[in-house]
Write a protein that holds these residues in place. Structure first.
Motif: not given
Ligand code: SF4
Lengths: 476, 204
Positions: B107, B138, B140-144, B194-195
């Protein structure tokens, strides 16, 4: 009655509830704008595929195959999920499904769960059941969140907050969201950002997630969730335990069959070539995503629908909501008037079958919530002949009414104006869609095969009075 | 009372007492279509979702990655452990997912760079299968911000062609543009959970 959660307790039967909704001009304006927008976009998305009709026929046949051998496919799915590390649970009814989810949540040591929008969990009233058991369920779809925070009921399968405009939503957020600043604007971008911040902490810390399923592949045990916002991915990826509640009929036999539905669903539903995110998982993958996976297979009246050779086609439904958006009755009354989690044309045939009791005045009134115009059948990606089932269920309601009280009898009998099967047949012959095109001018263009009617010169004269005028006159 | 499993299966069998025939599934829909040049179509269709797409030559890939990350101001970037060495361009702090990064760390990062398994030109879709150069879901999901590299040979034309290349037993994520919602008055807003930013480099 009283124990079926498919229809909302205390909701008046359709004609009465529709009457109230018709008086609400804000609701009607929102719905008109929303359904009109989706309708036009969907037609475009569908027109792009020259094999659309062939895809529909394939989708219909795959689902009919599933229904015709549902026992075999269910056992196959159970085996595949179990082999890949998942645990399968069976639930005869809502209470059993809710008890199972509550028990699993407690075993995972959680008193709060994140939830991704699911018709099945709404149908069984899971949130209320969890709350009664001391577990708080957080809805994570923006629309569901709006509905939850507004202590409201959803009005559309796909956009459950379609009855709320931006100013109303801002007021709800300001009141209910601790992290929302008092100067929060009513721009959709700002409201979405507020929701993102509100939910992000929850996603990153949740131990348990609860989802529905769009499809389950019997051969491989793979579960599919189709979504737009990414809240689904958050729920399906970050928590340690995932509990998926799925209606028995959501099965497709093989992975290859999804090539049909991953084309039919997004284009019919959100009118996109593909929805932003689709997640597929099979049991448990070590080191990636939830390490505990539970699949709850839900009957809750589905076998009742399956037993009816005419009515069982309703179980083909992939919940795209295209039939809602073309329905003149739905557009004018909104989803809440149907008094069920399944509104619109599909709700009118599915809810009564799930309830399974035509002595239930509300269930018996739903098959009359239609003008039998046939627009729903024309757009349905799995070719459910909704008018046919409506007429069939009306006959059942009529047969049951002898043993009902005078009030219920009156409501079902007065019903809706095009209740007469003869009229229905005539409309089918003449090209019922043409009537629509002429009326109110609110459908400007229809997709194939409806488009052929727009060229037709043999159009019956449009009724002179609007739906609302008709309503006042006949139900006043 | 019978257990739930036997009772539900008994009900299903009873409901099918009329032995409905299983229909033959007509498979005469298109498996493939003439879609022209696939990289160009993919780029156009992804752009339609309002994600940024850049076509780059193979020998210009590292430079393009560096330029995109610099353009975003991304300094701390997550990488799956097997991200090709040349993609880990200088002047960026790379956080390899080994040992697995806690969610809070993901994150706190500025973005993530990955490859993909398959892309679908007709629908503008990228499919991740947690395989080569992608890492677990995770990442490719959490970073913006997600920068995704697509090789030309990974591009399928249609949905049926793409599904035939995929193994459903792997965890799959189909990504078609950035996350979006139309829940408020049907106004489309990009970037929900998502991002919020997706950029795609199509190589070749
Ligand atoms: S009945 Fe058909 S059109 Fe309506 S929601 Fe279900 S699949 Fe979609």
């Amino acid at each position: 009655m009283g124990s079926n959660p498919v229809t909302w307790l205390g909701t008046p039967p359709f004609p009465k509830a529709a009457h109230a909704a018709l008086g609400d001009s804000q609701l009607r304006a929102n719905l008109r704008k929303a359904t009109g927008t989706i309708r036009a976009k969907r037609a475009e998305a569908v027109a792009e595929l020259s094999d659309w009709e062939r895809l529909r026929r394939a989708g219909e046949a795959i689902k009919d195959d599933v229904l015709s051998r549902l026992d075999t496919y269910l056992e196959r799915l159970e085996r595949a999920v179990t082999e890949r590390g998942g645990v399968v649970h069976w639930a005869r009814d809502a209470a059993e499904a809710n008890d199972t989810v509550l028990r699993l949540t407690r075993e995972a040591g959680a008193d709060e769960v994140v939830k991704v929008k699911s018709m099945a969990t709404q149908e069984i009233g899971l949130n209320e059941a969890l709350a009664a058991g001391g577990v708080h369920a957080i809805e994570t779809d923006l629309a569901e969140l709006i509905v939850q925070l507004g202590h409201d009921r959803p009005s559309h399968i796909l956009v459950p907050a379609i009855h709320r405009n931006r100013a109303e939503i801002r007021d709800i957020f300001r009141r209910q969201m601790p992290s929302a600043p008092p100067w929060l604007s009513d721009k959709p971008v700002a409201l979405t950002e507020a929701a993102r911040r509100h939910l992000r902490r929850k996603f990153l810390s949740a131990k348990v997630a609860i989802s529905g399923a769009n499809f389950a592949v019997a051969d491989t045990g793979s579960i599919v969730v189709v979504e737009s916002e990414g809240n689904g991915r958050m729920c399906l990826t970050l928590p340690r335990t995932l509990i998926t509640v799925m209606g028995l009929e959501k099965i497709v036999p093989t992975w290859r069959d999804l090539e049909v539905f991953l084309q039919l669903l997004p284009r019919s539903s959100t009118a996109e070539r593909m929805n932003p995110y689709t997640s597929v998982w099979t049991g448990v993958t070590p080191g990636d995503g939830p390490q505990r996976f539970h699949l709850v297979l839900l009957d809750n009246g589905r076998t009742n629908a399956l037993a009816d050779p005419v009515g069982r086609q309703a179980l083909r439904c992939i919940r795209c909501s295209a039939c809602l958006n073309v329905c003149p009755v739905y557009e004018r009354t909104g989803g809440q008037a149907y008094g069920s989690v399944y509104p619109g044309p599909i709700g009118a045939i599915l809810a009564p079958q799930l309830v399974g009791d035509m002595h239930d005045a509300q269930a018996a009134s739903l098959p009359y919530a239609s003008s039998l115009c046939g627009a729903c059948y024309e757009v349905c990606p799995v070719r459910i002949n909704i008018p046919e089932v409506l007429v069939h269920l009306r006959a059942q309601a009529t047969a049951a009414k002898g043993s009902r009280g005078p009030e219920a009898l009156g409501m079902a009998a007065a019903g809706w104006v095009f209740a007469d099967p003869k009229r229905y047949e005539a409309a089918q012959r003449a090209g019922s869609l043409a009537r629509f095109l002429a009326r109110d001018g609110w459908i400007t263009r229809l997709p194939f095969p409806g488009s052929r009617w727009t060229a037709s010169r043999d159009v019956p004269a449009p009724p002179a009075e609007s739906f609302r005028m008709w309503w006042r006159r006949t139900r006043g | 009372m019978a257990d739930a499993r036997s009772e539900v299966l008994r009900r299903v069998r009873a409901a099918l007492a009329d032995r409905p025939a299983a229909p033959e599934v007509p498979r005469d829909y298109d498996r493939t279509r003439d879609l022209g040049e696939l990289p160009a179509l993919l780029a156009e269709r992804i752009e339609h979702y309002r994600a940024a797409v850049h076509r780059v030559a193979a020998d210009g890939l590292a430079e393009a990655i560096a330029a995109r990350l610099a353009g975003r101001g991304a300094r701390v970037v997550v990488a799956p452990t097997d991200l090709p060495e040349p993609w880990r361009v200088p002047r960026v702090t790379w956080r390899l997912d080994e040992p697995p990064l806690p969610v809070a760390d993901l994150d706190a990062c500025d973005g993530v760079v990955t490859g993909c398994a398959v892309a679908i030109a007709e629908t503008g879709t990228i499919v991740l299968d947690a395989g080569e150069a992608q890492g677990r879901r995770a990442l490719t999901l959490v970073p913006d911000y997600h920068l995704c590299v697509v090789r030309e040979d990974q591009i399928a034309g249609t949905v049926p062609e793409a599904l035939a290349r995929l193994d459903p037993v792997r965890p799959l994520t189909f990504v078609s543009g950035p996350s979006a919602t139309s829940d408020i008055e049907l106004d489309r807003v990009e970037g929900v959970h998502g991002p919020r930013a997706l950029e795609v480099l199509v190589v070749g």
